[in-house]
Design a protein around this motif. Structure first.
Motif, short mmCIF file in Angstrom:
data_model
loop_
_atom_site.label_atom_id
_atom_site.label_comp_id
_atom_site.label_asym_id
_atom_site.label_seq_id
_atom_site.Cartn_x
_atom_site.Cartn_y
_atom_site.Cartn_z
N VAL A 1 125.01 -11.25 -39.30
CA VAL A 1 126.32 -10.64 -39.02
C VAL A 1 126.69 -10.91 -37.58
CG1 VAL A 1 125.48 -9.07 -40.61
CG2 VAL A 1 124.87 -8.54 -38.63
N ARG B 1 133.81 -7.42 -42.35
CA ARG B 1 132.70 -6.70 -43.11
C ARG B 1 133.54 -6.03 -44.15
NH1 ARG B 1 131.53 -1.61 -42.69
NH2 ARG B 1 132.48 -1.33 -40.70
N THR C 1 138.12 -4.58 -39.67
CA THR C 1 137.06 -3.71 -40.10
C THR C 1 137.52 -1.96 -39.98
OG1 THR C 1 135.59 -5.41 -39.32
CG2 THR C 1 134.67 -3.22 -39.98
N ASP D 1 130.35 -10.14 -41.83
CA ASP D 1 129.05 -10.42 -42.44
C ASP D 1 129.24 -11.21 -43.55
OD1 ASP D 1 128.78 -7.54 -44.49
OD2 ASP D 1 130.30 -8.92 -44.37
N ARG D 2 129.87 -12.37 -43.51
CA ARG D 2 130.37 -12.98 -44.80
C ARG D 2 129.70 -14.57 -44.99
NH1 ARG D 2 133.62 -10.76 -48.57
NH2 ARG D 2 134.41 -8.73 -47.69
N ARG E 1 124.05 -3.51 -46.53
CA ARG E 1 125.28 -2.71 -46.35
C ARG E 1 125.24 -2.35 -45.13
NH1 ARG E 1 129.82 -3.87 -49.58
NH2 ARG E 1 129.35 -3.94 -51.89
N THR F 1 126.58 -1.25 -41.34
CA THR F 1 127.90 -0.69 -40.52
C THR F 1 127.54 -0.58 -39.30
OG1 THR F 1 128.26 0.66 -42.72
CG2 THR F 1 129.71 1.25 -40.83
#
Lengths: 265, 172
Positions: A111, B32, A30, A102-103, A233, A235
């Motif tokens: 997540v 991610r 990441t 987060d898949r 999205r 973060t």
């Protein structure tokens, strides 16, 4: 699959251990993605730096004014509570974490963040993005935590529709707009009314911004909520520690008058 | 002649490398994604690895290894444990059963066969999820995942082929 259904605790422990061990590697990947993203953003930002600078200066000035008002309101609130001899609500502490995985896709809306119980995270704590409420912690390891998003079909969050205060339950169904269930039959609300956490049950703090009520074409169908954070999205998130009173960052502690003494100026 | 300790470690390392590579690719797919405007749908890296190694090097991808890889994917992504495990196990069994056919075909035919495997795997995964969660999967996202996985398959098949060549060069 059967074992997972039969004994959830074992599966949770194993899953938490696997995620804990994988989190450092996920964090590295990441980090590399973030570096690439930052590079791309900077190239785009170079073109708009002057206009953005002017807009940011205006925004900062407005926020300074709001900060001043918030501090004044905080002081006034403390004085009024003292006068009413109210037991103070627990205020909020936060743990910030970075999303590293987060898949799950449309199957599982969850997540993983790179903070765990070593950082003060516990189970069933509310999680916020910069826009608002996004979910709760469901599995907490030493260095990582899994967050079940509000859109997941296993998510149930007690909420309240402002300004009239009608209570219900926000139920995810793996779509982008969770449903609003268990409203009173006499509940009256308008599309666009704000939805916040109700605090019912004492698990989540009340008043966390969730979203707004959306109109549904079918009057028989339950209303849906458009979450404030619905772009998918994530973060960085903040995990809310609901418990001990903590002062707000940058705000002076409220001056509380003794009973019978003159109110502070 | 008895195998030395170094030979044993070397043999063990070569046997484990496909699984380690597959696990790392699953991690990569789970991380991610960067917000660079590309699709948020991740390819099914585990299926690509199981398909390749089951066809090219069956001794490196046993049924237990395929199952373990799927279980690892389940635990990492939050799926009910067993969904991806069963999917990958079935994929391995089907590839192993069609080994002679797949190895005798051109790359284009093998690629089309992979696309069929990808569709089947996604359908099985969605069906299992529907059965346990009582909610149908998102067909558009499933279709996109199949397309992304199939499109990326040639690249990863080439890369894994190079790795396979280096790992097992002595056996050639």
């Amino acid at each position: 699959m059967m074992l997972g259904k039969a004994d959830i605790a074992i599966v949770q422990h194993v899953r938490t251990a696997v995620v804990d061990l994988s989190t450092p590697a996920l964090g590295l990947v990441t980090g590399a993605f973030d570096a690439a993203e930052t590079g791309a953003e900077r190239l785009g930002d170079l073109a708009a730096v002057l206009d953005e600078n002017a807009a940011l200066k205006t925004e900062i000035n407005a926020m300074r004014e709001w900060r001043r008002r918030a501090i004044n309101l905080g002081v006034e609130n403390a004085e009024l509570r003292n006068l009413l001899n109210l037991r103070p609500d627990p205020t909020l502490g936060f743990v910030s974490g970075r999303v590293v995985a987060d898949r799950g896709g449309s199957f599982v809306r969850s997540v993983v963040v790179d903070v765990g119980d070593q950082h003060g995270v516990g189970e069933d704590q509310a999680v916020l993005s910069p826009e608002g409420f996004i979910g709760r912690t469901v599995e907490v390891g030493r260095w990582s935590s899994r967050i079940l998003l509000a859109t997941d079909l296993n998510s149930r969050i007690p909420v309240q529709i402002q300004p009239r205060g009608w209570r219900g339950v926000m139920a995810g169904d793996n779509s982008e707009r969770p449903k609003l269930l268990y409203l009173a039959e006499i509940a009256k609300f308008e599309p666009g009314d704000q939805v916040v956490t109700s605090g019912h049950g004492g698990v989540f703090p009340p008043g966390l911004p969730v979203g707004v009520v959306e109109p549904t074409p079918d009057p028989e169908a339950p209303p849906r909520i458009r979450l404030f954070d619905d772009h998918g999205r994530l973060t960085f998130v903040r995990i809310v520690q609901f418990g001990e009173a903590k002062p707000l960052d940058g705000a002076p502690g409220p001056r509380v008058a003794e009973r019978g003494s003159p109110a502070p100026e | 002649m008895r195998e030395t300790f170094e030979q044993r470690v070397d043999r063990w390392g070569r046997a484990m490398t496909p699984m380690v590579i597959a696990a790392l690719l699953v991690l990569l797919a789970t991380a991610r994604d960067p917000d660079l405007g590309v699709s948020a749908v991740a390819p099914n890296m585990a299926l690509i690895c199981v398909y390749f190694w089951s066809a090219q090097r069956p001794e490196a991808m046993s049924p237990a290894a395929a199952f373990a890889l799927g279980l690892f994917q389940d635990l990492l992504t939050g799926f009910a444990p067993g969904v991806n495990a069963m999917t990958l196990l079935l994929a391995h069994v089907l590839v192993a059963g069609q080994l002679r056919f797949l190895l005798s075909q051109s790359f284009l035919v093998a690629w089309c066969a992979f696309a069929i495997f990808a569709i089947g795997a996604e359908a099985l995964r969605g069906g299992l999820f529907w059965f346990f969660a009582d909610r149908p999967p998102d067909l558009a996202e499933a279709g996109l995942r199949v397309a992304v996985t199939t499109a990326l398959h040639p690249f990863f098949a080439w890369a894994l082929g190079k790795l396979d060549g280096r790992l097992y060069r002595d056996e050639a």
